[in-house]
Design a protein around this motif. Structure first.
Motif: not given
Lengths: 276, 422, 298
Positions: B131-137, B352-374
């Motif tokens: 539930n809720g997991k990206l397609k890649g994983p 990936f839109s979680n503020p705590r995650v974005k604080k540590v990984l500011p490139f979270a949006d690039i991450m989620s796209t790559q992981i989704e299509n990973g």
């Protein structure tokens, strides 16, 4: 014949070269272990700053401590059993007369020459069926096998040199068999037994291939195998400093032992080849 | 008889030492890698040593939530993926009942499932896990239409560059362009090209980004010209001025150190290097993050997926509790902690839109796209053989021959799949 | 009287066999049985990752191994390491043995020093030399005449160099001690006589010392060659077989433990065993290696 000054200098150089040869890697790994983690990649032979951080690191986790205990315990037990068995066999081989001596000795030689990789596969399968995988006996048994030939050869050579008639003489003088054994034979045999024990211990301490394949946790993993599995400070960091510190800790006792007992070790290693 | 006396006293010393050693040994027999104590059944989690403390916190959270039903113990594995696998496989092959939960590298799923070393996830439990997991994983945890693990963390590589030295890469930045640019400037591009799993990751990404794959959905070998294209790029980099020193021995950490030393403008690596850079004064602000470079200017990159899925050991003595513990460990809060403390990406999309995650990984949006299509690495039980065959074909990077690679790889992969020497 | 003698002889034989029995049993069980088991496994297709596919396949594992170029490359690599190490060790070992035999002072420190490589864990030595040659941590790159970016462990030749160096460093002391024992057998009077006759040091060495040491040299070569052929630890730590330096033992390990392909890996193991036997037979039959001294019957 008086040695000329020139000859003395040449010998001094020769000896210095031998010492250098033996010690460079030891000094190097010690130096690496004493470097602070940030300087481990600076390529200097002598550290710029000295730090004991690496030693801190390895003793703070259980992994190294457990590996040390495993190494000491397994090597000690294997040595003990090996010497007892080998002493019995060596006594028979050197003192008693029976057919098949040559067979046993060449068989022992064959075992010593055996490629360990040829039996790790079956041993792995056997141990995992018998439940000996990742246990102390699982390592002690192969160590026994591979150290027995060495021990038998060394002890045979030593036992041949013992004047057994002294025992007879003592018996004639009125000593009981046990007294004769304890007061005459045991002290004469002791140096040989001791030397063989050292050689066997070094062999068991040194092993990597069995320790690597027949263990998988700190239950039985010895230091050589654990060294290859050390972790660094971050997920991908190369633990050079930790490995160096661990290497030093496992080497220092051997060096001390070798320095103290060098005469005996040399005697043991050359025993078989020289008669008288 | 002085010799005799000496022998006897030394004998005494040795005997005492041996006895002491034996006593120590007997006492030490109880050493283990895990921390002990706690109520309820002990559930052992075998996973790599995460030095940031993320896993420890996850365990603490779950032990509290368990309310005494079970206590999770952290059993640390080596950091090298190949070594982790070796250890775990050996124990599972020995039918070890000590392993309850395995922090499985995403590439182990097919192998462990086929060998019968892990238990399948079924029914409502499987639905909750996906539930809720990206397609890649999701893809990495499935084999033969069954779910075999609960996706926990994810990972892909990015292109890190020196903001202060080179311009931001355009969206269709290609490997060829990057190599040409870096060679002109005389600076290196950090990659991982030692003969190990990390090299397969790079090769797999190149081939997938070129539009190809190594095996098809049925696990059959499907090597085509895209492999030659990958070899071309690798060789071009290895023989150019942008080749990093020691390239054929470099792993992730060597790349990180090289980048931090300033000898390179570009680096392809995982997000951990970003967190690590914060330790060097003034260095982290200089790092820019961009999507992984393209092979073909018109095709978006497809990057190899990494990460950890939580599987249940087949010989575990407490399978039901292990499943529950694993579900707890994979929950969103623990994924966020994994990002915060370990720089690991979540597998659940919204995080990936979680503020705590974005604080540590500011490139979270690039991450989620790559992981989704990973793209996963070849899903087959013989994966480790396949990976070794790929490594053998392509190593060393400056010696690979693009014109021979396709036939060579096909030949080796076929032999690997058939269980022969390659 | 005759009965008593044979009675005693028989008792002695029984005692002897009882004493050697435990050792023999251990050695036979732990090497003999696994070898037989390995041969049995090698005739099966048995991969732990496909447990349901186990079946008898006769010699097909052997044809696969012997027909693969990888196996022969590995044999070649193993021979390269073996020949180079043993050759260098012979020369170096002889030099050290001469120093120990003839030194007019300092024998103690020399003896102690050369035992250090012998006593050090092989894996430790391998790590030490690996770190020494690694660009980054290594000090070799900072030596005069050496390029700062030299990466021996990144190329095949360089890797062989470092591996052979490690092996030589570690085992020359053992060779030196074996040769020292042989040196001690050469009677000094022969040297004296030759010197009086005007023979130079070199002539004395090659015409007297070496020929008289021949049995000892051959035994030393036998031990060391068999040892070197089984090389595993150093290669595992240095390259794990990368850069085309894979040896037969590493291949066995990869197939058996890494790929958990017990059938194929056992075939590799059995072939290695036969190779070792071949080498031993060569030394014994062709070169006349004799361990007769060891049995005390010479």
């Amino acid at each position: 014949m008086q040695a000329t000054a020139r000859e003395k200098v040449l010998w001094l150089i020769a000896i210095a070269l031998v010492l250098l040869y033996a010690l460079i890697p030891v000094v190097w790994i010690t130096s690496l272990s004493l470097k602070p983690p940030a300087e481990v990649a600076d390529g200097r032979f002598i550290p710029k700053n000295f730090s004991l951080k690496n030693y801190d690191t390895i003793f703070s986790t259980n992994i190294f401590n457990a590996a040390l205990i495993n190494s000491i315990g397994i090597a000690a037990i294997a040595t003990l059993i090996s010497i007892v068995l080998a002493a019995m066999a060596a006594y028979a081989l050197s003192r008693l007369d029976f057919g098949g001596k040559a067979l046993i000795l060449s068989g022992a030689l064959a075992v010593a020459m055996f490629p360990p990789i040829s039996i790790v596969g079956p041993l792995f399968n056997m141990w995992r069926t018998l439940g000996l995988f990742d246990t102390w006996p699982g390592l002690i048994i192969p160590y026994l096998t591979f150290t027995l030939p060495l021990a038998i050869y060394t002890l045979s050579a030593f036992f041949r040199e013992i004047p057994w008639e002294l025992e007879q003489a003592a018996r004639v003088d009125g000593a009981t068999p046990f007294q004769a054994f304890r007061k005459i034979i045991v002290p004469l045999a002791a140096p040989g037994v001791f030397t063989s024990a050292i050689l066997v211990f070094i062999f068991a301490w040194n092993d990597f291939i069995f320790a690597n394949t027949l263990t998988s946790t700190s239950n039985a993993r010895t230091v050589p195998a654990a060294l290859a599995f050390f972790t660094g400070g971050s997920q991908f960091e190369d633990p050079t400093g930790s490995i160096s510190a661990a290497a030093v800790v496992v080497t220092v006792p051997i060096i001390i032992m070798v320095l103290i007992f060098q005469r005996r070790i040399v005697a043991g290693l050359t025993a078989g080849a020289v008669k008288g | 008889m002085p010799a005799v006396l000496r022998g006897r006293s030394i004998r005494g010393v040795v005997t005492t030492a041996l006895v002491a050693a034996l006593v120590l040994a007997a006492a030490g027999c109880g050493f283990s890698e895990s921390t002990s104590g706690g109520r309820g059944k002990t559930i052992k989690w075998y996973v790599f040593n995460e030095p940031g403390g993320a896993f420890e916190q996850a365990i603490a959270t779950c032990n509290k939530q368990a309310g005494g039903k079970y206590t999770i113990q952290y059993v640390r594995l080596p950091t090298d993926a190949d070594q982790q696998r070796e250890l775990v496989v050996r124990r599972l092959a020995a039918k070890d009942s000590d392993i309850d939960i395995i922090g499985m590298d995403v590439i182990w799923t097919a192998e462990f499932a086929e060998a019968g070393w892990i238990k399948p996830w079924t029914g409502a439990r499987a639905q909750r896990a996906l539930n809720g997991k990206l397609k890649g994983p999701q893809l990495t945890a499935q084999y033969k239409n069954t779910l075999w693990a609960d996706p926990f963390t994810s990972n892909t590589q990015f292109l890190f560059y020196r903001k202060d030295r080179v311009p931001k890469p355009p969206p269709d930045f290609t490997w060829d362009q990057m190599i040409d640019q870096a060679s002109q400037r005389g600076k290196a591009i950090e990659v991982q090209a030692a003969r190990y799993e990390g090299y397969t990751v790079w090769i797999n990404s190149l081939i997938a980004s070129a539009g190809g794959s190594i095996v098809d959905e049925n696990g059959n070998v499907k090597v085509d010209q895209t492999a030659a294209r990958a070899a071309q790029i690798i060789k071009k980099l290895a023989t150019s001025k942008a080749a990093p020193p020691g390239m054929s021995n470099n792993k992730e950490d060597d790349a990180r150190l090289g980048f931090e030393s300033g000898r390179s403008d570009y680096q392809t690596n995982y997000s951990f290097i970003y967190a690590s850079a914060a330790k060097i004064k003034g260095f982290q602000p200089k790092i820019g993050v961009a999507p992984w470079p393209r092979v073909d200017a018109s095709k978006p990159p497809r990057v190899t997926l990494g990460g950890i899925n939580l599987g249940i050991g087949a010989y575990s003595k407490n399978p039901e509790l292990s499943f529950q513990a694993a579900e707890c460990l994979a929950q969103p809060e623990n994924q966020v902690v994994a990002s915060e403390k370990g720089g690991l990406a979540p597998s659940t999309g919204v995080l990936f839109s979680n503020p705590r995650v974005k604080k540590v990984l500011p490139f979270a949006d690039i991450m989620s796209t790559q992981i989704e299509n990973g793209v996963p690495r070849p899903v087959t039980p013989a994966y480790s053989d396949i990976s070794q065959a790929i490594q053998k074909t392509f190593h060393p990077p400056d010696g690979v021959d693009p014109s021979k690679v396709v036939s060579d790889l096909r030949d080796k992969l076929k032999k690997a799949a058939e269980g022969k020497i390659f | 009287m005759a009965d008593k003698v044979t009675g005693r002889a028989r008792e002695e034989r029984r005692l002897a066999w009882m004493l050697v029995a435990p050792s023999v049993i251990v050695m036979v069980l732990v090497t003999g049985y696994p070898v037989v088991y390995a041969i049995y496994l090698s005739l099966q297709k048995y991969d732990l990752r496909f447990p349901n596919d186990k079946k008898f396949v006769g010699l097909s594992n052997y044809t696969d191994v012997l027909g693969s170029s990888t196996w022969w490359t590995d044999v070649f690599n193993t021979m390269v390491i073996t020949v180079c190490s043993v050759a260098i060790e012979l020369v170096l070992g002889m030099l050290i043995a001469l120093v120990m035999h003839r030194a007019i002072f300092g024998r103690g420190p020399v003896r102690a020093a050369i035992l250090i490589p012998y006593g050090i864990v092989t894996v430790v030595a391998a790590f030490a030399w690996r770190y020494a040659f690694n660009p980054g941590t290594g000090f070799v790159q900072h030596l005069p005449l050496v390029s700062g970016t030299a990466n021996p462990l990144g190329s095949r030749g360089g890797s062989f160099l470092v591996i052979v160096l490690t092996e030589v460093w570690k085992t020359t002391p053992f060779m030196a001690l074996l040769l020292l024992a042989g040196l001690a057998l050469v009677p000094d009077e022969l040297h004296e006589a030759a010197r009086v006759d005007g023979a130079s040091v070199m002539q004395r060495f090659f015409r007297i010392t070496i020929p008289l040491m021949r049995p000892a040299i051959i035994v030393a070569l036998l031990f060391r060659t068999l040892d070197a052929f089984r090389v595993f630890d150093s290669v595992f730590i240095m390259t794990r077989g990368a850069n085309d330096t894979e040896t037969v033992s590493i291949l066995g390990y990869n197939v058996l433990i890494n790929r958990v392909n017990l059938g194929l890996g056992s075939a590799v193991s059995v072939l290695i065993f036969f190779a070792v036997i071949l080498i031993a037979m060569f030394f014994v039959k062709v070169l006349g290696a004799s361990t007769a001294q060891q049995t005390g019957e010479a």
